[in-house]
Design a protein around this motif. Structure first.
Motif, short mmCIF file in Angstrom:
data_model
loop_
_atom_site.label_atom_id
_atom_site.label_comp_id
_atom_site.label_asym_id
_atom_site.label_seq_id
_atom_site.Cartn_x
_atom_site.Cartn_y
_atom_site.Cartn_z
N MET A 92 -60.58 -4.35 55.48
CA MET A 92 -61.48 -3.36 55.65
C MET A 92 -61.72 -2.95 57.12
N GLY A 93 -62.15 -1.48 57.47
CA GLY A 93 -62.24 -1.02 58.88
C GLY A 93 -63.12 -1.65 59.70
N PHE A 94 -64.05 -0.93 60.26
CA PHE A 94 -65.01 -1.50 61.22
C PHE A 94 -66.16 -2.22 60.42
N HIS A 95 -66.61 -1.73 59.43
CA HIS A 95 -68.00 -2.19 58.82
C HIS A 95 -67.79 -1.88 57.35
N THR A 96 -68.81 -2.46 56.75
CA THR A 96 -69.10 -2.12 55.29
C THR A 96 -70.53 -1.51 55.34
N TYR A 97 -70.71 -0.30 54.78
CA TYR A 97 -72.05 0.39 54.67
C TYR A 97 -73.09 -0.83 54.04
N ASP A 98 -74.18 -0.80 54.81
CA ASP A 98 -75.27 -1.61 54.61
C ASP A 98 -76.17 -1.31 53.46
N ILE A 99 -75.97 -2.28 52.19
CA ILE A 99 -76.47 -1.87 50.88
C ILE A 99 -78.11 -1.60 51.11
N GLU A 100 -78.86 -2.02 52.22
CA GLU A 100 -80.08 -1.79 52.31
C GLU A 100 -80.48 -0.23 52.61
N TYR A 132 -62.22 6.51 38.39
CA TYR A 132 -62.70 5.08 38.85
C TYR A 132 -63.45 5.17 40.19
N ALA A 133 -64.66 4.68 40.07
CA ALA A 133 -65.45 4.44 41.13
C ALA A 133 -65.16 3.11 41.77
N VAL A 134 -64.44 3.29 42.96
CA VAL A 134 -64.06 1.94 43.53
C VAL A 134 -64.91 1.79 44.88
N ASP A 135 -65.54 0.65 44.94
CA ASP A 135 -66.35 0.36 46.04
C ASP A 135 -66.02 -1.40 46.25
N VAL A 136 -66.17 -1.73 47.32
CA VAL A 136 -65.98 -3.19 47.72
C VAL A 136 -67.22 -3.75 47.58
N GLN A 137 -68.29 -3.27 47.29
CA GLN A 137 -69.67 -4.00 47.06
C GLN A 137 -70.06 -3.94 45.60
N ASP A 138 -70.08 -5.07 44.84
CA ASP A 138 -70.63 -4.73 43.55
C ASP A 138 -72.25 -4.33 43.64
N GLU A 139 -72.89 -4.69 44.53
CA GLU A 139 -74.31 -4.05 44.76
C GLU A 139 -74.30 -2.65 44.47
N MET A 167 -66.16 10.28 53.41
CA MET A 167 -67.01 9.56 54.59
C MET A 167 -66.74 7.97 54.58
N THR A 168 -65.62 7.53 54.06
CA THR A 168 -65.42 6.25 53.97
C THR A 168 -64.00 5.80 54.44
#
Length: 183
Positions: free
Chosen positions: A1-9, A60-67, A105-106
């Motif tokens: 991953m890059g610099f960060h993962t988007y905060d689920i909060e 396919y909706a691909v995201d690293v966070q299952d949340e 934006m990802t």
């Protein structure tokens, strides 16, 4: 991953229609031809996925966070959309199995040589990808800090090195967009 993962909060912010200020649906659709089998890289809660779904056979909706997928399922996932939990550097798709892909934006979250090589592996030859992201040349008034972003020139070089030909690119006040074709 890059610099960060988007905060689920902060996931509710991903459903804010003000996002269209930086990328309208029309502009997104003009970056690639969303037909056949498509992947949304970093789909989050499905905000832009929902806009593209009517044009794709399978998306396919691909995201690293299952949340994020859980939030998307609560909202309601279109029938032709399948949620896939994976990093862009390790996609669970066969070689050349995607007609096209897009990222809204990802790019700054997944951009790496490994991720772009993987993207080149799964997108069919002559397939198109569309990318819209925050530019490091922006002010940083919205989006991630500028030191976590890429400039359009850097994205162009990285995608060209990975086997894509840049067909269109534009850098604006806070964002950039590009269309690239898999060689």
């Amino acid at each position: 991953m890059g610099f960060h993962t988007y905060d689920i909060e902060n996931a509710d912010a991903l459903e804010d229609f003000a996002r269209y200020r930086y990328l309208s649906v029309e502009e997104l659709l003009s970056l690639f031809n969303p037909s056949g089998t498509v992947a949304d890289l970093g789909s989050g809660t499905g905000f832009y996925t929902d806009d593209v779904a009517p044009y794709a056979e399978t998306l396919y909706a691909v995201d690293v966070q299952d949340e994020m997928h859980e939030r998307y399922r609560e909202k309601g996932v279109p029938e032709n959309v399948e949620c896939v939990t994976a990093e862009v550097s390790d996609l669970p798709f066969d070689d050349a199995s995607l007609n096209c892909a897009f990222s809204t934006m990802t790019y700054h979250e997944f951009a790496s040589d490994a991720a772009l090589e993987e993207l080149a592996r799964v997108v069919e030859p002559d397939g198109v990808i569309g990318i819209a992201d925050w530019t490091s040349n922006g002010t940083g008034e919205d989006g991630p800090p500028t030191n976590e972003r890429y400039a359009l020139a850097d994205a162009r070089t990285a995608l060209t090195d990975a086997g894509f030909e840049i067909e269109y690119a534009d850098e604006r006040h806070e964002t950039f967009v590009l269309r690239a074709r898999r060689l």
